[in-house]
Design a protein around this motif. Structure first.
Motif, short mmCIF file in Angstrom:
data_model
loop_
_atom_site.label_atom_id
_atom_site.label_comp_id
_atom_site.label_asym_id
_atom_site.label_seq_id
_atom_site.Cartn_x
_atom_site.Cartn_y
_atom_site.Cartn_z
N GLU A 110 34.28 -3.86 16.62
CA GLU A 110 33.64 -3.03 16.20
C GLU A 110 32.39 -3.08 15.37
O GLU A 110 31.66 -1.77 15.48
CB GLU A 110 34.70 -3.05 14.76
CG GLU A 110 36.21 -2.47 15.05
CD GLU A 110 37.25 -2.73 13.95
OE1 GLU A 110 36.65 -2.95 12.88
OE2 GLU A 110 38.32 -2.21 14.25
N LEU A 111 31.94 -4.34 15.10
CA LEU A 111 30.45 -4.30 14.79
C LEU A 111 29.60 -3.83 15.78
O LEU A 111 28.35 -3.44 15.55
CB LEU A 111 30.31 -5.45 14.17
CG LEU A 111 30.73 -5.93 12.77
CD1 LEU A 111 30.82 -7.49 12.53
CD2 LEU A 111 30.39 -5.17 11.80
N LYS A 112 30.06 -4.29 17.06
CA LYS A 112 29.04 -3.95 18.24
C LYS A 112 28.95 -2.62 18.48
O LYS A 112 27.91 -2.03 18.75
CB LYS A 112 29.64 -4.59 19.34
CG LYS A 112 29.21 -6.21 19.56
CD LYS A 112 29.87 -6.92 20.79
CE LYS A 112 29.41 -8.42 20.72
NZ LYS A 112 30.02 -9.04 22.08
N GLU A 113 30.14 -2.01 18.17
CA GLU A 113 30.19 -0.25 18.38
C GLU A 113 29.37 0.30 17.27
O GLU A 113 28.61 1.12 17.63
CB GLU A 113 31.56 0.18 18.21
CG GLU A 113 32.42 -0.30 19.50
CD GLU A 113 33.79 0.15 19.50
OE1 GLU A 113 34.36 1.01 18.29
OE2 GLU A 113 34.70 -0.30 20.30
N LEU A 119 21.74 1.92 16.54
CA LEU A 119 20.73 1.95 17.73
C LEU A 119 20.49 3.47 18.04
O LEU A 119 19.39 3.98 18.17
CB LEU A 119 21.18 0.93 18.63
CG LEU A 119 20.79 -0.35 18.20
CD1 LEU A 119 21.17 -1.42 19.42
CD2 LEU A 119 19.54 -0.69 17.82
N LYS A 120 21.61 4.01 18.39
CA LYS A 120 21.67 5.26 18.79
C LYS A 120 20.97 6.29 17.81
O LYS A 120 20.10 7.30 18.02
CB LYS A 120 22.86 5.86 19.44
CG LYS A 120 22.83 7.31 20.22
CD LYS A 120 24.32 7.65 20.50
CE LYS A 120 24.19 9.10 21.20
NZ LYS A 120 25.80 9.44 21.45
#
Length: 197
Positions: A110-113, A119-120
């Motif tokens: 979830e943190l990576k998402e 970032l996006k």
């Protein structure tokens, strides 16, 4: 079995002795047989006692071995129960660790998402700010050049505060936008600006 035959012979001999008168020879002969028979019985008794003692010793030895084996089996059973209890605890701990690992892995995903989304979004904001900020900077610099007002950005959000650097003196600005309308504030600020260019 031979002893019984000897006894039968002795009995037959006694009967024969009674029938015949040669008593002395017969009595000595049968007494000798009886004496040999008693010696054999005593030997058999000694042998039987020896066998019985050996059998008792063997039984005692076997009984002691059984007791030792039982004690060993009980110790092994106790150790096995302890090992099974430790295995159960370790298994439960392992299950808890797996559950925690799964939870942490899920949180990491979830943190990576979220990081990818940030970032996006950051990329989109960078694109927007590269276009908007230069024009906003230009407008604010232009407004500062025209108005000659130095703003105090550390004041309360409802307070408009700064210093107007007029042609002769610096004049402080302190307005409360809850007490004045936006039109009044705008007119007041623009009246400070020297419009004779």
């Amino acid at each position: 079995m031979e002893v019984f035959r000897d006894m039968e012979d002795v009995s037959q001999g006694l009967i024969g002795l009674l029938n015949a008168n040669r008593a002395g020879a017969w009595v000595r002969r049968f007494l000798g047989k009886q004496e040999r028979m008693i010696e054999r019985l005593l030997d058999l008794k000694e042998n039987a006692e020896g066998f019985f003692s050996e059998i008792l010793a063997i039984e005692e030895n076997v009984a002691q071995k059984l007791i030792d084996e039982e004690e060993t089996a009980q110790r092994v059973e106790s150790k096995l129960q302890k090992i099974e209890a430790e295995l159960q605890k370790t298994s439960e701990k392992n299950d808890n660790l797996k559950a925690n690992l799964d939870l942490l892995t899920k949180e990491l995903e979830e943190l990576k998402e979220m990081e990818q989304d940030l970032l996006k979004t950051e990329g989109e904001v960078d694109e927007d700010t590269t276009v908007v900020i230069p024009s906003a900077v230009y407008v604010s610099q232009l407004y500062h050049q025209i108005s000659k007002i130095e703003w105090d950005y550390e004041c309360e959000p409802t307070i408009i505060k700064g210093i107007h650097h007029g042609p002769n003196i610096a004049q402080p600005i302190h307005l409360d936008n809850t007490q004045h309308s936006q039109k009044f504030i705008s007119d007041y600020l623009w009246n400070l600006v020297d419009t004779q260019w």
